[in-house]
Design a protein around this motif. Structure first.
Motif, short mmCIF file in Angstrom:
data_model
loop_
_atom_site.label_atom_id
_atom_site.label_comp_id
_atom_site.label_asym_id
_atom_site.label_seq_id
_atom_site.Cartn_x
_atom_site.Cartn_y
_atom_site.Cartn_z
N PRO A 38 -10.49 5.95 -9.04
CA PRO A 38 -9.45 5.42 -8.14
C PRO A 38 -8.74 4.21 -8.73
O PRO A 38 -7.53 4.03 -8.51
CB PRO A 38 -10.23 5.02 -6.88
N ALA A 39 -9.45 3.39 -9.51
CA ALA A 39 -8.81 2.20 -10.10
C ALA A 39 -7.74 2.61 -11.11
O ALA A 39 -6.68 1.99 -11.18
CB ALA A 39 -9.87 1.31 -10.74
N ASP A 40 -8.02 3.64 -11.90
CA ASP A 40 -7.01 4.16 -12.85
C ASP A 40 -5.76 4.65 -12.12
O ASP A 40 -4.63 4.38 -12.53
CB ASP A 40 -7.58 5.37 -13.62
N LEU A 41 -6.01 5.42 -11.06
CA LEU A 41 -4.88 5.97 -10.30
C LEU A 41 -4.02 4.85 -9.74
O LEU A 41 -2.80 4.86 -9.84
CB LEU A 41 -5.40 6.86 -9.16
N GLU A 42 -4.68 3.85 -9.18
CA GLU A 42 -3.95 2.74 -8.56
C GLU A 42 -3.19 1.96 -9.63
O GLU A 42 -2.03 1.57 -9.43
CB GLU A 42 -4.94 1.84 -7.82
N MET A 43 -3.85 1.75 -10.77
CA MET A 43 -3.21 0.98 -11.85
C MET A 43 -1.92 1.69 -12.31
O MET A 43 -0.90 1.04 -12.53
CB MET A 43 -4.21 0.86 -13.01
N SER A 44 -1.97 3.01 -12.43
CA SER A 44 -0.78 3.74 -12.87
C SER A 44 0.35 3.62 -11.83
O SER A 44 1.51 3.42 -12.20
CB SER A 44 -1.10 5.22 -13.08
N VAL A 45 0.01 3.77 -10.57
CA VAL A 45 1.05 3.71 -9.54
C VAL A 45 1.68 2.32 -9.52
O VAL A 45 2.91 2.17 -9.45
CB VAL A 45 0.47 4.08 -8.15
N ALA A 47 1.79 0.14 -12.04
CA ALA A 47 2.56 -0.08 -13.27
C ALA A 47 3.94 0.59 -13.20
O ALA A 47 4.93 0.05 -13.68
CB ALA A 47 1.79 0.44 -14.48
N LEU A 48 3.99 1.77 -12.58
CA LEU A 48 5.25 2.53 -12.59
C LEU A 48 6.19 2.17 -11.44
O LEU A 48 7.36 2.54 -11.47
CB LEU A 48 4.95 4.04 -12.54
N SER A 49 5.67 1.46 -10.44
CA SER A 49 6.57 1.11 -9.33
C SER A 49 6.85 -0.39 -9.26
O SER A 49 7.35 -0.88 -8.26
CB SER A 49 6.02 1.65 -8.00
N GLU A 50 6.55 -1.08 -10.37
CA GLU A 50 6.91 -2.50 -10.45
C GLU A 50 8.40 -2.68 -10.19
O GLU A 50 9.22 -1.89 -10.68
CB GLU A 50 6.63 -3.02 -11.86
N LEU A 51 8.75 -3.76 -9.53
CA LEU A 51 10.16 -3.99 -9.20
C LEU A 51 11.04 -4.15 -10.43
O LEU A 51 12.21 -3.79 -10.43
CB LEU A 51 10.31 -5.23 -8.30
N ARG A 52 10.44 -4.68 -11.54
CA ARG A 52 11.27 -4.89 -12.74
C ARG A 52 11.76 -3.56 -13.32
O ARG A 52 12.72 -3.52 -14.08
CB ARG A 52 10.52 -5.72 -13.79
N LEU A 53 11.12 -2.45 -12.95
CA LEU A 53 11.58 -1.13 -13.42
C LEU A 53 12.72 -0.61 -12.55
O LEU A 53 13.31 0.44 -12.85
CB LEU A 53 10.42 -0.13 -13.44
N GLU A 54 13.01 -1.32 -11.49
CA GLU A 54 14.19 -1.04 -10.64
C GLU A 54 14.30 0.41 -10.21
O GLU A 54 15.39 1.00 -10.22
CB GLU A 54 15.47 -1.49 -11.35
N GLY A 55 13.17 1.01 -9.89
CA GLY A 55 13.22 2.35 -9.31
C GLY A 55 13.43 3.49 -10.31
O GLY A 55 13.75 4.60 -9.92
N ARG A 56 13.25 3.18 -11.62
CA ARG A 56 13.28 4.24 -12.65
C ARG A 56 14.49 5.16 -12.51
O ARG A 56 14.38 6.39 -12.53
CB ARG A 56 11.97 5.07 -12.62
N GLY A 57 15.65 4.54 -12.33
CA GLY A 57 16.89 5.32 -12.21
C GLY A 57 17.30 5.91 -13.55
O GLY A 57 17.01 5.35 -14.62
N LEU A 58 18.00 7.04 -13.49
CA LEU A 58 18.41 7.73 -14.71
C LEU A 58 19.33 6.85 -15.55
O LEU A 58 20.25 6.23 -15.03
CB LEU A 58 19.13 9.03 -14.32
N GLY A 59 19.07 6.78 -16.86
CA GLY A 59 19.92 6.02 -17.77
C GLY A 59 19.75 4.52 -17.65
O GLY A 59 20.65 3.78 -18.03
N THR A 60 18.62 4.05 -17.13
CA THR A 60 18.40 2.60 -16.98
C THR A 60 17.27 2.13 -17.90
O THR A 60 16.39 2.91 -18.27
CB THR A 60 18.01 2.23 -15.54
N PRO A 61 17.30 0.83 -18.26
CA PRO A 61 16.19 0.28 -19.05
C PRO A 61 14.85 0.43 -18.33
O PRO A 61 13.81 0.56 -18.97
CB PRO A 61 16.56 -1.21 -19.20
N GLY A 62 14.87 0.42 -16.99
CA GLY A 62 13.63 0.57 -16.23
C GLY A 62 12.97 1.91 -16.50
O GLY A 62 11.75 2.00 -16.71
#
Ligand SMILES: [Zn+2]
Length: 296
Positions: A38-45, A47-62
Motif C-alpha cells: 500500500p505504501a508503494d501505491l500511495e507513493m506513486s499516486v 508523486a504523479l498528482s503533485e501540483l507542480r505537475l499541473e494536472g499532466r496536461g498534454l504538451g506540458t512540462p508537467g
C-alpha cells in the motif's frame, strides 16, 4: 422416507431451546502478507498528482516530468525496454488549444515469458498517464484554468500497473510475456493507445489487453469491468477474481466507457477496463463486435 436417528448433522428446530445459530468469528489459520505494498501505491499516486505537475496536461512540462518519473520506475523495476528506443515510443502531433506541434510519448516495458512459442502474443496491461491539465480538452463550468491533479484519473491506474509489474518481476516468469504500457493522450481521443496498438499489430497480435483507468475508488463497493464481452473468457476470469479477493465484481456489457481498452478492441484484440469516474460522461463510439476470443 424415515427419520435419521442420532445424527449430529440433524437439528430439529422445533425441539426445545434454539441453539445460537451465529458462529463466533475466528481468526484465519494464517494471515499472509499482501504481495502489493500500500505504501508503494500511495507513493506513486502522490508523486504523479503533485501540483507542480499541473494536472499532466498534454504538451506540458508537467506531463514530461511525470513521463520521466514513470520511465525511471520501469528501469528500477527491471522491465525490458520495449519502445522504439528504450522504453519510449514517441511521435509528433499537432493539436491542443491553441493548436501547436508537440511530441507525444508512450512508455512500454516488457516482462519476458518462458515459452518461446508465445513470445509474439503478449498480454498488454495499460494505463494512461495524461490528465486534463488546467482544463483541456474537457472542463466543467467553473473549473477553467484550474489544475486538475488527476489522482484517481489516472495516477491510480499507473500506480497499480507499476505495483503489478514490481510483484510479477520477482516471481518466476509466466509462459506468456506481459507488456506494461503507460500511454499518453487518452483524454484527447486515445491517441497513445491507438499508436501502441498499431505498432503491436505489426509485430503480431497481442492476446488481450487489461486497461486500468480510475481505479482509486470502489464505487458502491463493487469492481466494475467494462467491455467484458470482448472475449468469452473475461466473465469467467473475473468471477474467479471476485472469489479470490472477496469483492463483488460487476460485469458491464453496455458500451459505456471509451477508455484505452476500446483502442484494443478496435484493433481486434479483446480488451476490458475498470470504470471511469462515476460522474464522467462518455462520448466514445459503441464497442464493435469482434470475432476473436482470448486463449487463456
Ligand atoms: Zn481516465
Amino acid at each position: 422416507m424415515w427419520e435419521p436417528l442420532a445424527s449430529p448433522l440433524v437439528r430439529k428446530l422445533t425441539d426445545g431451546e434454539m441453539p445460537p445459530l451465529v458462529l463466533p468469528s475466528r481468526p484465519p489459520l494464517a494471515e499472509l502478507p499482501s504481495i502489493f505494498d500500500p505504501a508503494d501505491l500511495e507513493m506513486s499516486v502522490i508523486a504523479l498528482s503533485e501540483l507542480r505537475l499541473e494536472g499532466r496536461g498534454l504538451g506540458t512540462p508537467g506531463l514530461d516530468d511525470a513521463t520521466a518519473w514513470v520511465e525511471a520506475q520501469f528501469a528500477e523495476i527491471g522491465l525490458q525496454p520495449a519502445g522504439d528506443g528504450g522504453f519510449r515510443q514517441s511521435w509528433s502531433w499537432t493539436g491542443g488549444e491553441p493548436a501547436r506541434p508537440m511530441i507525444l510519448t508512450n512508455l512500454v516495458g516488457r516482462l519476458p515469458g518462458s515459452d518461446p512459442s508465445l513470445a509474439g502474443q503478449p498480454v498488454v496491461v495499460l494505463a494512461h498517464l495524461d490528465h486534463l491539465g488546467r482544463g483541456w480538452p474537457d472542463v466543467r463550468a467553473g473549473n477553467e484554468g484550474m489544475v486538475h491533479p488527476g489522482a484517481d484519473d489516472n495516477a491510480s491506474g499507473v500506480a497499480v500497473l507499476l505495483e503489478l509489474a514490481r510483484a510479477m518481476k520477482v516471481e518466476p516468469p509466466r509462459p506468456r510475456p506481459v507488456l506494461f504500457a503507460v500511454v499518453t493522450a487518452e483524454e484527447a481521443g486515445r491517441l497513445g493507445s491507438r499508436r501502441l496498438l498499431e505498432g503491436l499489430k505489426s509485430a503480431g497480435a497481442p492476446l488481450a489487453c487489461v486497461n486500468l483507468d480510475t481505479v482509486g475508488r470502489l464505487a458502491d463497493g463493487k469492481l466494475l469491468v467494462f467491455n467484458a464481452d470482448s472475449a468469452r473468457e473475461w466473465r469467467f476470469l473475473f468471477m474467479g477474481v471476485g472469489h479470490t479477493i472477496g469483492t463483488t465484481i460487476e460485469i458491464v456489457t453496455e458500451p459505456l466507457d471509451s477508455s484505452d481498452q476500446v483502442s484494443c478492441i478496435e484493433a481486434g484484440v479483446p480488451g476490458c477496463s475498470s470504470p471511469p469516474g462515476p460522474t464522467r460522461t462518455t462520448t466514445g463510439p459503441p464497442t464493435p463486435p469482434i470475432g476473436s476470443t482470448a486463449r487463456a
